[in-house]
Design an enzyme around this catalytic site. Structure first.
Site, PDB file in Angstrom:
ATOM      1  N   GLY A   1       5.070   4.095  -7.145  1.00  0.00           N
ATOM      2  CA  GLY A   1       4.359   4.922  -7.449  1.00  0.00           C
ATOM      3  C   GLY A   1       3.288   5.584  -6.671  1.00  0.00           C
ATOM      4  O   GLY A   1       3.499   5.398  -4.867  1.00  0.00           O
ATOM      5  N   SER A   2       3.046   6.510  -6.375  1.00  0.00           N
ATOM      6  CA  SER A   2       2.173   7.392  -5.459  1.00  0.00           C
ATOM      7  C   SER A   2       1.403   7.190  -4.955  1.00  0.00           C
ATOM      8  O   SER A   2       0.445   5.793  -5.477  1.00  0.00           O
ATOM      9  CB  SER A   2       1.530   8.828  -5.868  1.00  0.00           C
ATOM     10  OG  SER A   2       0.597   8.774  -7.431  1.00  0.00           O
TER      11      SER A   2
ATOM     12  N   GLU B   1      -1.587   8.111  -4.294  1.00  0.00           N
ATOM     13  CA  GLU B   1      -2.528   8.057  -4.928  1.00  0.00           C
ATOM     14  C   GLU B   1      -3.070   6.995  -5.833  1.00  0.00           C
ATOM     15  O   GLU B   1      -4.253   6.863  -6.452  1.00  0.00           O
ATOM     16  CB  GLU B   1      -2.999   9.531  -5.305  1.00  0.00           C
ATOM     17  CG  GLU B   1      -2.957  10.542  -3.948  1.00  0.00           C
ATOM     18  CD  GLU B   1      -1.738  10.508  -3.375  1.00  0.00           C
ATOM     19  OE1 GLU B   1      -0.552  10.444  -4.674  1.00  0.00           O
ATOM     20  OE2 GLU B   1      -1.637  10.811  -2.315  1.00  0.00           O
TER      21      GLU B   1
ATOM     22  N   GLY C   1      -1.670   4.542  -7.043  1.00  0.00           N
ATOM     23  CA  GLY C   1      -1.608   2.964  -6.459  1.00  0.00           C
ATOM     24  C   GLY C   1      -2.907   2.778  -5.795  1.00  0.00           C
ATOM     25  O   GLY C   1      -3.346   1.234  -6.276  1.00  0.00           O
TER      26      GLY C   1
ATOM     27  N   CYS D   1      11.293   7.587  -2.804  1.00  0.00           N
ATOM     28  CA  CYS D   1      10.993   6.728  -1.747  1.00  0.00           C
ATOM     29  C   CYS D   1      10.978   6.023  -0.328  1.00  0.00           C
ATOM     30  O   CYS D   1      10.050   6.372   0.662  1.00  0.00           O
ATOM     31  CB  CYS D   1       9.400   5.559  -2.471  1.00  0.00           C
ATOM     32  SG  CYS D   1      11.342   4.166  -2.504  1.00  0.00           S
TER      33      CYS D   1
ATOM     34  N   GLU E   1       4.282  13.595   2.505  1.00  0.00           N
ATOM     35  CA  GLU E   1       5.270  13.061   1.747  1.00  0.00           C
ATOM     36  C   GLU E   1       6.131  14.046   0.011  1.00  0.00           C
ATOM     37  O   GLU E   1       5.105  14.552   0.020  1.00  0.00           O
ATOM     38  CB  GLU E   1       4.900  11.927   0.829  1.00  0.00           C
ATOM     39  CG  GLU E   1       6.821  11.867  -0.066  1.00  0.00           C
ATOM     40  CD  GLU E   1       6.926  10.065  -1.169  1.00  0.00           C
ATOM     41  OE1 GLU E   1       6.008  10.626  -1.857  1.00  0.00           O
ATOM     42  OE2 GLU E   1       8.004   9.504  -0.499  1.00  0.00           O
TER      43      GLU E   1
HETATM   44  P1  NAD Z   1       2.598   8.432  -9.657  1.00  0.00           P
HETATM   45  O1  NAD Z   1       1.816   8.108  -8.821  1.00  0.00           O
HETATM   46  O2  NAD Z   1       1.814  10.035 -10.480  1.00  0.00           O
HETATM   47  O3  NAD Z   1       3.148   7.766 -10.913  1.00  0.00           O
HETATM   48  C1  NAD Z   1       3.621   6.125 -11.261  1.00  0.00           C
HETATM   49  C2  NAD Z   1       3.750   5.805 -11.715  1.00  0.00           C
HETATM   50  O4  NAD Z   1       2.222   5.801 -12.773  1.00  0.00           O
HETATM   51  C3  NAD Z   1       3.529   6.548 -13.479  1.00  0.00           C
HETATM   52  O5  NAD Z   1       4.410   4.916 -14.855  1.00  0.00           O
HETATM   53  C4  NAD Z   1       2.818   7.078 -14.176  1.00  0.00           C
HETATM   54  O6  NAD Z   1       2.599   6.959 -15.205  1.00  0.00           O
HETATM   55  C5  NAD Z   1       1.481   5.982 -13.865  1.00  0.00           C
HETATM   56  N1  NAD Z   1       0.186   6.505 -13.997  1.00  0.00           N
HETATM   57  C6  NAD Z   1      -0.400   7.805 -13.309  1.00  0.00           C
HETATM   58  N2  NAD Z   1      -2.163   7.816 -13.149  1.00  0.00           N
HETATM   59  C7  NAD Z   1      -2.186   5.951 -13.962  1.00  0.00           C
HETATM   60  C8  NAD Z   1      -3.401   5.542 -14.112  1.00  0.00           C
HETATM   61  N3  NAD Z   1      -4.752   6.194 -13.790  1.00  0.00           N
HETATM   62  N4  NAD Z   1      -3.330   4.007 -14.116  1.00  0.00           N
HETATM   63  C9  NAD Z   1      -2.142   3.320 -13.905  1.00  0.00           C
HETATM   64  N5  NAD Z   1      -0.626   3.978 -14.228  1.00  0.00           N
HETATM   65  C10 NAD Z   1      -1.189   5.499 -13.810  1.00  0.00           C
HETATM   66  O7  NAD Z   1       3.928   8.533  -9.079  1.00  0.00           O
HETATM   67  P2  NAD Z   1       5.401   9.146  -9.652  1.00  0.00           P
HETATM   68  O8  NAD Z   1       5.312  10.932  -9.137  1.00  0.00           O
HETATM   69  O9  NAD Z   1       5.875   8.386 -11.052  1.00  0.00           O
HETATM   70  O10 NAD Z   1       6.848   8.670  -8.643  1.00  0.00           O
HETATM   71  C11 NAD Z   1       6.679   9.767  -7.137  1.00  0.00           C
HETATM   72  C12 NAD Z   1       5.842   8.370  -6.163  1.00  0.00           C
HETATM   73  O11 NAD Z   1       6.635   7.290  -6.155  1.00  0.00           O
HETATM   74  C13 NAD Z   1       5.753   9.005  -4.545  1.00  0.00           C
HETATM   75  O12 NAD Z   1       5.128   8.784  -4.077  1.00  0.00           O
HETATM   76  C14 NAD Z   1       7.427   7.818  -4.183  1.00  0.00           C
HETATM   77  O13 NAD Z   1       7.750   7.899  -2.479  1.00  0.00           O
HETATM   78  C15 NAD Z   1       6.702   6.484  -4.993  1.00  0.00           C
HETATM   79  N6  NAD Z   1       7.802   5.864  -5.015  1.00  0.00           N
HETATM   80  C16 NAD Z   1       7.943   4.565  -4.355  1.00  0.00           C
HETATM   81  C17 NAD Z   1       8.514   3.517  -4.541  1.00  0.00           C
HETATM   82  C18 NAD Z   1       9.128   2.243  -3.358  1.00  0.00           C
HETATM   83  O14 NAD Z   1       8.974   1.590  -3.541  1.00  0.00           O
HETATM   84  N7  NAD Z   1       8.141   2.273  -2.332  1.00  0.00           N
HETATM   85  C19 NAD Z   1      10.220   4.587  -5.354  1.00  0.00           C
HETATM   86  C20 NAD Z   1       9.857   4.810  -6.183  1.00  0.00           C
HETATM   87  C21 NAD Z   1       9.275   6.191  -5.937  1.00  0.00           C
END
Ligand code: NAD
Length: 491
Positions: free
Chosen positions: A236-237, A239, A241, A292, A392
């Site tokens: 995910g993002s 932030e 992460g 990503c 990004e």
């Molecule tokens: P996000 O970080 O908003 O959400 C990702 C996941 O985290 C979701 O399931 C969300 O519900 C969960 N989440 C949110 N807040 C949380 C918390 N406080 N504690 C635990 N979990 C929480 O990201 P997004 O908007 O869903 O996805 C986009 C991001 O993901 C982009 O930055 C993209 O580059 C990245 N991404 C990376 C890869 C990779 O393999 N490197 C692949 C796909 C997407």
């Protein structure tokens, strides 16, 4: 379900309204609350999923813990066999999986699903996890290492490619003998639920795989904080992460993180533009740039910048955009929030002085008005320090930057906090090798973008793009811990 749903999903009982998988049962959240999952092209409700909280995560983690001992002791060959069966069912339902993922993400068909291949590849690794024998200073003492599973693992994934991202975590975790709880993204959880249904039909025992839906701050946050979870993976993002890492730090458990990117596509003077242009255009428009690894920066030798921008503008102008169910190349962004983000960056780019060569606007008209459609966009005249070159965007927005020598190209490529993917376009093998070595990214492709069909190419980031590797033999090791065993054979 709406009329846009594939009928076979209903008929075959593959999806159930407001149900998630815990301990082999399809159950609602303990509170009964649900979240509507929308089709981003039309805003129709596709299905509801449970709005889970810490109590549901707790139930799933307990189920995974109960299932752990017997799954760990299941023969590795049998674990592999079950993953093969799961792969086979995914192959049989490839059309359903593809359509459902398209519906919830808004993405038009993007080629054969990678899911069966990821599962098949990983299934084959289940019975190949080995340790070492170690030299000993004592002739009668034998030393060895064995690789063991962690126990209950947690996986949190985003919405942009839910199916492949789920199996990237689940397959190696299960192959190595762990059990797992997956928390999909609230915007696109349906493909994960469908895959979980197929896993149970393949014979993966109750509790070994659990899928709990809900919001990040509610269900998501509870997973890395749970005292029984022994290892996490987060995609995910950056932030979020970072928040998940904090929770893991408090819980003293390891994790791997797959985060964002600002991947460069370096075009040298001798590049074959006929090959490069369609690939560069696809690398930022596929999945509406919500990838990503999207190739969001082109770094081109100044002398050929005009020629490349002209060719790219022509290619972008031909990208067909519309709802996923029409034969188009690019769909909508997933949500109003994501649309605001992308439109915001279009304003930022203009304000920073970059030139919009093509696109730059929200699309309007009958087929666009119900969804979040933006035009594929190219910014020329981008400077490395601009926000559109650094941050990004996660949309179909390409920034073009010029360079005058190879050192400058490398400095620009490496001049962001990210390091996920990169590619280099050149016919000069020496320069290709040099650049592949000097660019800081987890994957560098020459004269192509991405893994281009290579099987088992490790995927993951340098710098703020994360750490740990998926999609490869490396990923199995990530889900094991090493134990040294010392046997004193002296009488
Ligand atoms: P996000 O970080 O908003 O959400 C990702 C996941 O985290 C979701 O399931 C969300 O519900 C969960 N989440 C949110 N807040 C949380 C918390 N406080 N504690 C635990 N979990 C929480 O990201 P997004 O908007 O869903 O996805 C986009 C991001 O993901 C982009 O930055 C993209 O580059 C990245 N991404 C990376 C890869 C990779 O393999 N490197 C692949 C796909 C997407």
């Amino acid at each position: 379900m709406t009329t846009t749903a594939p009928e076979s999903l209903d008929a075959d009982g593959l999806l159930t309204d407001n149900a998630q998988l815990i301990a082999g049962d399809w159950v609602p959240a303990k509170t009964g609350e649900a979240i509507d999952v929308l089709n981003p092209a039309t805003q129709e409700v596709l299905l509801r999923v449970p709005r889970s909280s810490a109590a549901d995560i707790d139930a799933a983690v307990r189920a995974a813990d109960d299932a752990y001992g017997s799954w760990r002791d299941t023969s590795p060959a049998t674990r592999g066999e079950l993953l093969y069966r799961w792969a086979e069912l995914c192959r049989q339902h490839e059309q359903d999986i593809d359509t459902l993922e398209s519906m919830e993400v808004g993405r038009p068909h993007w080629g054969p699903s990678p899911i069966p291949k990821i599962l098949t590849f990983t299934a084959g690794l289940a019975d190949k996890i080995t340790g070492q024998t170690l030299p000993s200073a004592q002739p009668d003492v034998l030393g060895m290492t064995i690789r063991e599973p962690y126990g209950v693992c947690g996986s949190i994934i985003p919405w942009n490619a839910p199916g492949p991202l789920m199996v990237n975590d689940v397959a190696p975790a299960l192959a190595a003998g762990n059990t797992i709880v997956v928390k999909p993204a609230e915007d696109a959880p349906l493909t994960c639920l469908l895959l979980a249904k197929l896993a149970t039909r393949a014979g993966i025992p109750p509790g070994v795989l659990n899928v709990v839906t809900g919001y990040g701050g509610e269900a998501g946050a509870a997973l890395p904080a749970h005292p029984t979870v022994r290892r996490m993976s987060f995609t995910g993002s950056p932030e979020t992460g970072s928040k998940v890492m904090e929770a893991c730090a408090k819980n003293l458990i390891p994790l791997h993180v797959e985060l964002g990117g600002k991947s460069p596509q370096i075009v040298l003077r001798d590049a074959d533009l006929d090959r490069a242009v369609p690939t560069i255009a696809r690398a930022i428009t596929v999945n509406t740039g919500q990838v990503c690894a999207a190739g969001s920066r082109v770094i081109v030798e100044e002398g050929m910048r005009g020629k490349l921008v002209d060719a790219l503008s022509e290619a972008f102008g031909k990208v067909t955009v519309g709802p996923w169910y029409e034969k188009v190349q690019m769909g909508p962004l997933i949500s109003a929030k994501q649309e605001q983000r992308v439109l915001g960056y279009l304003d930022i780019g203009r304000a920073e002085g970059a030139e919009v060569v093509v696109g730059g606007n929200k699309l309007s008209g009958e087929k666009y008005d119900r969804g979040f459609f933006v035009a594929p966009t190219i910014f020329d005249g981008v400077k490395p320090e601009m926000r559109i070159a650094q941050e990004e965007i996660f949309g179909p927005v390409l920034s073009v930057l010029g360079y005058s020598d190879e050192d400058e190209a490398v400095a620009i490529a490496n001049g962001t906090k990210y390091g996920l993917n990169a590619c280099v376009w050149t016919k000069d093998v020496n320069r290709a090798v040099r650049l592949a070595r000097h660019v800081q990214a987890g994957q560098v492709s020459i004269n192509t973008f991405g893994s281009a069909g290579v099987i088992g190419a490790p995927f993951g980031g340098y710098k703020h793009s994360g750490f740990g590797r998926t999609m490869s033999a490396e990923s199995i090791n990530e889900y094991t811990q090493v134990k040294s065993v010392i046997i004193n054979g002296a009488d």
